[in-house]
Design an enzyme around this catalytic site. Structure first.
Site, mmCIF file in Angstrom:
data_model
loop_
_atom_site.group_PDB
_atom_site.id
_atom_site.type_symbol
_atom_site.label_atom_id
_atom_site.label_comp_id
_atom_site.label_asym_id
_atom_site.label_seq_id
_atom_site.Cartn_x
_atom_site.Cartn_y
_atom_site.Cartn_z
ATOM 1 N N VAL A 1 -10.087 15.870 8.735
ATOM 2 C CA VAL A 1 -11.158 16.005 7.739
ATOM 3 C C VAL A 1 -12.524 16.178 8.397
ATOM 4 C CG1 VAL A 1 -12.447 14.707 5.987
ATOM 5 C CG2 VAL A 1 -9.989 14.870 5.851
ATOM 6 N N LYS B 1 -10.926 13.593 23.100
ATOM 7 C CA LYS B 1 -11.079 14.563 22.011
ATOM 8 C C LYS B 1 -12.439 15.262 22.094
ATOM 9 C CE LYS B 1 -9.112 13.818 17.718
ATOM 10 N NZ LYS B 1 -8.947 13.237 16.400
ATOM 11 N N PHE C 1 -10.911 16.750 -0.847
ATOM 12 C CA PHE C 1 -9.660 17.172 -1.493
ATOM 13 C C PHE C 1 -8.942 18.280 -0.729
ATOM 14 C CE2 PHE C 1 -12.394 15.419 -4.820
ATOM 15 C CZ PHE C 1 -11.547 14.468 -5.371
ATOM 16 N N ASN D 1 -4.576 12.042 -5.840
ATOM 17 C CA ASN D 1 -3.435 12.109 -4.909
ATOM 18 C C ASN D 1 -2.180 11.496 -5.520
ATOM 19 O OD1 ASN D 1 -4.722 13.506 -2.936
ATOM 20 N ND2 ASN D 1 -4.631 11.911 -1.374
ATOM 21 N N CYS E 1 -1.386 11.427 3.845
ATOM 22 C CA CYS E 1 -2.135 10.960 2.674
ATOM 23 C C CYS E 1 -1.307 10.501 1.480
ATOM 24 C CB CYS E 1 -3.142 12.022 2.279
ATOM 25 S SG CYS E 1 -4.396 12.146 3.569
ATOM 26 N N LYS F 1 4.420 19.709 6.470
ATOM 27 C CA LYS F 1 4.326 20.920 5.646
ATOM 28 C C LYS F 1 4.032 22.072 6.595
ATOM 29 C CE LYS F 1 0.465 21.814 3.445
ATOM 30 N NZ LYS F 1 -0.720 21.786 2.586
HETATM 31 P P1 NAD Z 1 -7.597 11.533 11.639
HETATM 32 O O1 NAD Z 1 -6.805 10.386 12.155
HETATM 33 O O2 NAD Z 1 -7.176 12.918 11.941
HETATM 34 O O3 NAD Z 1 -9.103 11.400 12.145
HETATM 35 C C1 NAD Z 1 -9.832 10.215 12.167
HETATM 36 C C2 NAD Z 1 -10.731 10.225 13.407
HETATM 37 O O4 NAD Z 1 -11.604 9.102 13.360
HETATM 38 C C3 NAD Z 1 -9.951 10.116 14.714
HETATM 39 O O5 NAD Z 1 -10.277 11.205 15.560
HETATM 40 C C4 NAD Z 1 -10.417 8.783 15.321
HETATM 41 O O6 NAD Z 1 -10.479 8.802 16.739
HETATM 42 C C5 NAD Z 1 -11.808 8.655 14.693
HETATM 43 N N1 NAD Z 1 -12.342 7.283 14.710
HETATM 44 C C6 NAD Z 1 -11.703 6.122 14.378
HETATM 45 N N2 NAD Z 1 -12.555 5.084 14.543
HETATM 46 C C7 NAD Z 1 -13.734 5.598 14.955
HETATM 47 C C8 NAD Z 1 -14.989 5.024 15.300
HETATM 48 N N3 NAD Z 1 -15.203 3.706 15.248
HETATM 49 N N4 NAD Z 1 -15.974 5.837 15.714
HETATM 50 C C9 NAD Z 1 -15.793 7.176 15.786
HETATM 51 N N5 NAD Z 1 -14.623 7.775 15.475
HETATM 52 C C10 NAD Z 1 -13.610 6.991 15.067
HETATM 53 O O7 NAD Z 1 -7.693 11.315 10.070
HETATM 54 P P2 NAD Z 1 -7.889 12.420 8.939
HETATM 55 O O8 NAD Z 1 -6.578 13.020 8.600
HETATM 56 O O9 NAD Z 1 -9.022 13.295 9.279
HETATM 57 O O10 NAD Z 1 -8.288 11.487 7.708
HETATM 58 C C11 NAD Z 1 -9.527 10.835 7.652
HETATM 59 C C12 NAD Z 1 -9.714 10.278 6.251
HETATM 60 O O11 NAD Z 1 -9.804 11.348 5.315
HETATM 61 C C13 NAD Z 1 -8.577 9.397 5.736
HETATM 62 O O12 NAD Z 1 -9.100 8.389 4.937
HETATM 63 C C14 NAD Z 1 -7.736 10.348 4.907
HETATM 64 O O13 NAD Z 1 -7.014 9.683 3.907
HETATM 65 C C15 NAD Z 1 -8.804 11.224 4.306
HETATM 66 N N6 NAD Z 1 -8.348 12.569 3.944
HETATM 67 C C16 NAD Z 1 -7.526 13.260 4.776
HETATM 68 C C17 NAD Z 1 -7.136 14.574 4.456
HETATM 69 C C18 NAD Z 1 -6.205 15.348 5.342
HETATM 70 O O14 NAD Z 1 -5.760 16.416 4.928
HETATM 71 N N7 NAD Z 1 -5.868 14.900 6.516
HETATM 72 C C19 NAD Z 1 -7.634 15.159 3.282
HETATM 73 C C20 NAD Z 1 -8.487 14.431 2.465
HETATM 74 C C21 NAD Z 1 -8.848 13.134 2.814
HETATM 75 C C1 UGA Z 2 -2.865 16.362 -0.058
HETATM 76 C C2 UGA Z 2 -3.616 16.862 -1.299
HETATM 77 O O1 UGA Z 2 -2.998 18.053 -1.780
HETATM 78 C C3 UGA Z 2 -5.090 17.126 -0.980
HETATM 79 O O2 UGA Z 2 -5.791 17.493 -2.164
HETATM 80 C C4 UGA Z 2 -5.714 15.869 -0.402
HETATM 81 O O3 UGA Z 2 -7.055 16.092 -0.024
HETATM 82 C C5 UGA Z 2 -4.915 15.426 0.805
HETATM 83 O O4 UGA Z 2 -3.521 15.213 0.428
HETATM 84 C C6 UGA Z 2 -5.405 14.132 1.348
HETATM 85 O O5 UGA Z 2 -5.951 13.329 0.638
HETATM 86 O O6 UGA Z 2 -5.206 13.986 2.537
HETATM 87 P P1 UGA Z 2 -1.855 17.493 2.125
HETATM 88 O O7 UGA Z 2 -1.174 16.179 2.282
HETATM 89 O O8 UGA Z 2 -2.602 18.043 3.276
HETATM 90 O O9 UGA Z 2 -2.903 17.417 0.904
HETATM 91 O O10 UGA Z 2 -0.801 18.611 1.718
HETATM 92 P P2 UGA Z 2 -0.054 18.971 0.337
HETATM 93 O O11 UGA Z 2 0.004 20.428 0.228
HETATM 94 O O12 UGA Z 2 -0.592 18.232 -0.804
HETATM 95 O O13 UGA Z 2 1.439 18.462 0.620
HETATM 96 C C7 UGA Z 2 1.750 17.082 0.714
HETATM 97 C C8 UGA Z 2 3.258 16.900 0.766
HETATM 98 O O14 UGA Z 2 3.836 17.211 -0.503
HETATM 99 C C9 UGA Z 2 3.957 17.828 1.765
HETATM 100 O O15 UGA Z 2 4.971 17.106 2.421
HETATM 101 C C10 UGA Z 2 4.557 18.918 0.914
HETATM 102 O O16 UGA Z 2 5.707 19.483 1.470
HETATM 103 C C11 UGA Z 2 4.897 18.134 -0.349
HETATM 104 N N1 UGA Z 2 4.957 18.985 -1.558
HETATM 105 C C12 UGA Z 2 3.839 19.592 -2.028
HETATM 106 C C13 UGA Z 2 6.170 19.133 -2.221
HETATM 107 O O17 UGA Z 2 7.209 18.579 -1.802
HETATM 108 N N2 UGA Z 2 6.211 19.895 -3.365
HETATM 109 C C14 UGA Z 2 5.108 20.509 -3.852
HETATM 110 O O18 UGA Z 2 5.213 21.179 -4.906
HETATM 111 C C15 UGA Z 2 3.887 20.355 -3.171
#
Ligand code: NAD
Ligand code: UGA
Length: 430
Positions: free
Chosen positions: A11, A35, A151, A207, A259, A319
Site C-alpha cells: 500500500v 528495502k 481500497f 472487505n 487482507c 491471486k
Molecule cells: P506490507 O507488510 O507490505 O507493508 C508494511 C510496511 O510497513 C513494511 O515494509 C514494514 O517494514 C513497514 N513498517 C512496519 N513498522 C514500521 C515502522 N515502525 N516504521 C516504518 N515502517 C514500518 O503491508 P501492506 O500490504 O502494504 O498493508 C499495509 C496496510 O494496508 C495493512 O493494514 C493492510 O490491511 C492495508 N491494506 C492493504 C492492501 C493490500 O492490497 N495489500 C490494500 C488495502 C489496505
Molecule cells: C482486497 C479488496 O478487493 C481490496 O478492495 C482491498 O483494498 C484489499 O483487499 C485490502 O484491503 O487489502 P486483494 O486482497 O488485493 O484486495 O485482492 P482481491 O482481488 O480482492 O482478491 C482477494 C481474494 O479473493 C483472492 O484470493 C481471490 O482469488 C479471491 N476471490 C476474489 C475469489 O475467490 N473470487 C472472486 O470472485 C474474487
C-alpha cells in the site's frame, strides 16, 4: 503538497508512487533498511504491474524519495500517511503495535501542524488511540488525525489507486478535510466525507462484505455440483441483477491474501468486544476454509491414497499478477498434501522466491510443463493467464495420469473431457 508515507509495502509504495505521479513531493519511510536501500538503487521489492516504471520515473524526477528516518519525513511533510501492517494476532484481533510505534514516533518529531492519516486497515476507534498516544508524547504541537482507508487490489493496484470507485475521508476538522480533499482532487473521484469511526468501519465492512460474497458463491457452487448445475452460469444470471453485481462471484478454492482473512477475523473480534456476535462472518470464514478441503478431497477422490504420489501445483500467489503469498490457498493445500505423504512440485510466475522459505519441501519448477512431468495429478490454484494458455496436449503427454483438478475454473469441462482428461473443477458438471 509535501507528503510522508510511513510503511513502504504494497500500500505504502503504490500510494507513494501514485501521489508523486500526481505532482506531490513524497517521502516513503520504512524501518526495513534493506528495502529502502534496494529502492534507492532502483530495485523494487514487490511485484505489482506497472509499479517499477512508476517508481523509477518519479524517483528520477525528484518527486519520490526513500528514507529510514521518520524524523526527516515528518519534519518535511504537511500530511503524513500511516501505511504499516496490521496483521492478525492469534486471537484474531488486529495487531496494532506498528501503528502505535509509528504514532509515537511521528508525535516526537512534529515541528509544526500536521495531518496524520490512517491508511492502514484498522479496527474502529484506532484513530482515537492514535490521537491519544500522540498527545501523550507531544502536547505542544497542533495536529489533526484522519482516516483514509485504502481500497486498492493487488495486481491492479495502480489503476485502482488512480481510478477509485470512491475516496473515504474520516475527519474531525475543516482544516484536515480541506487538505485531503485538495490532495485527492486530481483523481476526480466521488469523495465520502464522514467522521473517523465511520471511515474505519467502511473499510472493515467493505472487505467483509466482499469476502461474504465469495463465500456465498462458493456455498452455491457446492450445491450446483451435487445437482449438475453450472456455477458459472448461475453467477452470470445472478450478477446481471444490478443490485447483486457480477464482480466477486467467482467460485473457487476460496479467498486468501493479506487482507480478507485478517480483516474478517478482526471484524468478528470487534463485534465480540462490543458485546455482540457476527455469526454471519463466522460462517463466511468456515465456508472459505472448507473450500480448500474440498479441493483436497477432489485430489483424494482421484488418487485414493496420496502417500508417495506426486502432485503438481500451478500457482502459489493468493491471486494472479502479484508475488504475495500471505494466507494463500496454495500454502494450506500444499501442507495438507504433504501431511498425507505426497511429494509436491510447484510453479508460480512471480511468487516462487517468497514461497521457497516457507515451503522448504516443495520441488519448485521452472515452468508448468516441468511441474506436469511425471505428476500423478495437476492442481490449478491461481488463475494466472499463463496457465489459461497452456499447451494441454503437451501437459497430457507429460502427466503420469491425465488428472487435472482446477480450483479456479479456467478450462471448459467439455473440452477437457473430449481431450481425455479426468477433469474436475468447482461447481460445474463434470
Ligand atoms: P506490507 O507488510 O507490505 O507493508 C508494511 C510496511 O510497513 C513494511 O515494509 C514494514 O517494514 C513497514 N513498517 C512496519 N513498522 C514500521 C515502522 N515502525 N516504521 C516504518 N515502517 C514500518 O503491508 P501492506 O500490504 O502494504 O498493508 C499495509 C496496510 O494496508 C495493512 O493494514 C493492510 O490491511 C492495508 N491494506 C492493504 C492492501 C493490500 O492490497 N495489500 C490494500 C488495502 C489496505
Ligand atoms: C482486497 C479488496 O478487493 C481490496 O478492495 C482491498 O483494498 C484489499 O483487499 C485490502 O484491503 O487489502 P486483494 O486482497 O488485493 O484486495 O485482492 P482481491 O482481488 O480482492 O482478491 C482477494 C481474494 O479473493 C483472492 O484470493 C481471490 O482469488 C479471491 N476471490 C476474489 C475469489 O475467490 N473470487 C472472486 O470472485 C474474487
Amino acid at each position: 503538497m509535501n507528503i510522508a508515507i510511513i510503511g513502504t509495502g504494497y500500500v505504502g509504495l503504490v500510494s507513494g508512487a501514485c501521489f508523486a505521479e500526481l505532482g506531490n513531493k513524497v517521502i516513503c519511510v520504512d524501518n526495513n533498511e534493506g528495502k529502502i536501500k534496494d529502492l534507492t538503487n532502483g530495485i523494487i521489492p514487490i511485484y505489482e504491474p506497472g509499479l517499477e516504471q512508476l517508481v523509477k520515473r518519479n524517483y528520477r524526477q525528484k518527486r519520490l524519495f526513500f528514507t529510514t528516518s521518520i524524523k526527516e519525513a515528518v519534519m518535511k511533510s504537511k500530511v503524513i500517511f500511516i501505511a504499516v501492517g496490521t496483521p492478525s494476532k492469534d486471537n484474531g484481533d488486529a495487531n496494532l503495535r506498528y501503528i502505535e510505534e509509528v504514532s509515537r514516533s511521528i508525535a516526537c518529531h512534529m515541528n509544526n501542524y500536521k495531518v496524520v492519516v490512517e491508511k492502514s486497515t484498522v479496527p474502529v476507534e484506532t484513530n482515537t488511540w492514535v490521537k491519544y498516544i500522540m498527545k501523550l508524547n507531544n502536547h505542544k504541537v497542533d495536529f489533526d488525525v484522519a482516516s483514509n482507508p485504502e481500497f486498492l487490489k493487488e495486481g491492479s493496484a495502480i489503476d485502482d489507486f488512480m481510478h477509485p470507485d470512491r475516496i473515504v475521508l474520516g475527519v474531525e476538522s475543516e482544516k484536515a478535510k480541506n487538505l485531503l480533499v485538495k490532495l485527492y482532487e486530481p483523481l476526480k473521484a466521488p469523495i465520502v466525507v464522514t467522521n473517523i469511526q465511520s471511515a474505519e468501519i467502511i473499510k472493515h465492512a467493505s472487505n467483509s462484505f466482499l469476502a461474504a460474497k465469495i463465500s456465498f458463491i462458493n456455498a452455491v457452487a457446492n450445491i450446483c455440483e451435487q445437482v449438475g448445475a453450472d456455477i458459472e452460469k448461475v453467477a452470470e444470471g445472478m450478477g446481471m441483477d444490478t443490485r447483486i453485481g457480477k464482480s466477486f462471484l467467482k467460485a473457487g478454492v476460496g479467498y486468501g491474501g493479506s487482507c480478507f482473512p485478517k480483516d474478517v477475523k478482526a471484524f468478528i473480534r470487534i463485534a465480540e468486544k462490543l458485546g455482540g456476535e457476527f455469526g454471519l462472518l463466522k460462517e463466511v470464514e468456515k465456508i472459505n476454509e472448507n473450500q480448500r478441503k474440498l479441493i483436497f478431497n477432489k485430489i483424494e477422490k482421484a488418487l485414493w491414497i496420496l502417500n508417495a504420489k506426486t502432485i503438481g501445483v500451478l500457482g502459489i500467489a493468493f491471486k494472479p499478477n502479484t508475488d504475495d503469498i500471505r494466507s494463500a490457498s496454495a500454502i494450506d493445500l500444499i501442507k495438507m498434501l504433504q501431511d498425507e505423504g505426497a511429494h509436491v512440485k510447484a510453479y508460480d510466475p512471480k511468487a516462487m522466491d517468497h514461497a521457497r522459505s516457507i515451503l522448504p519441501n516443495v520441488e519448485f519448477c521452472k515452468n508448468p510443463y516441468h511441474v506436469a512431468k511425471g505428476a500423478d495429478a495437476l492442481v490449478i490454484v491461481t488463475e494466472w493467464d499463463e496457465f489459461k494458455k497452456l499447451n494441454l496436449s503437451k501437459i497430457k503427454k507429460l502427466l503420469k495420469h491425465k488428472i487435472i483438478i482446477d480450483g479456479r475454473n479456467i478450462f471448459d469441462p467439455k473440452k477437457m473431457k473430449q481431450m481425455g482428461f479426468r477433469y474436475s473443477s468447482v461447481g460445474r458438471p463434470v
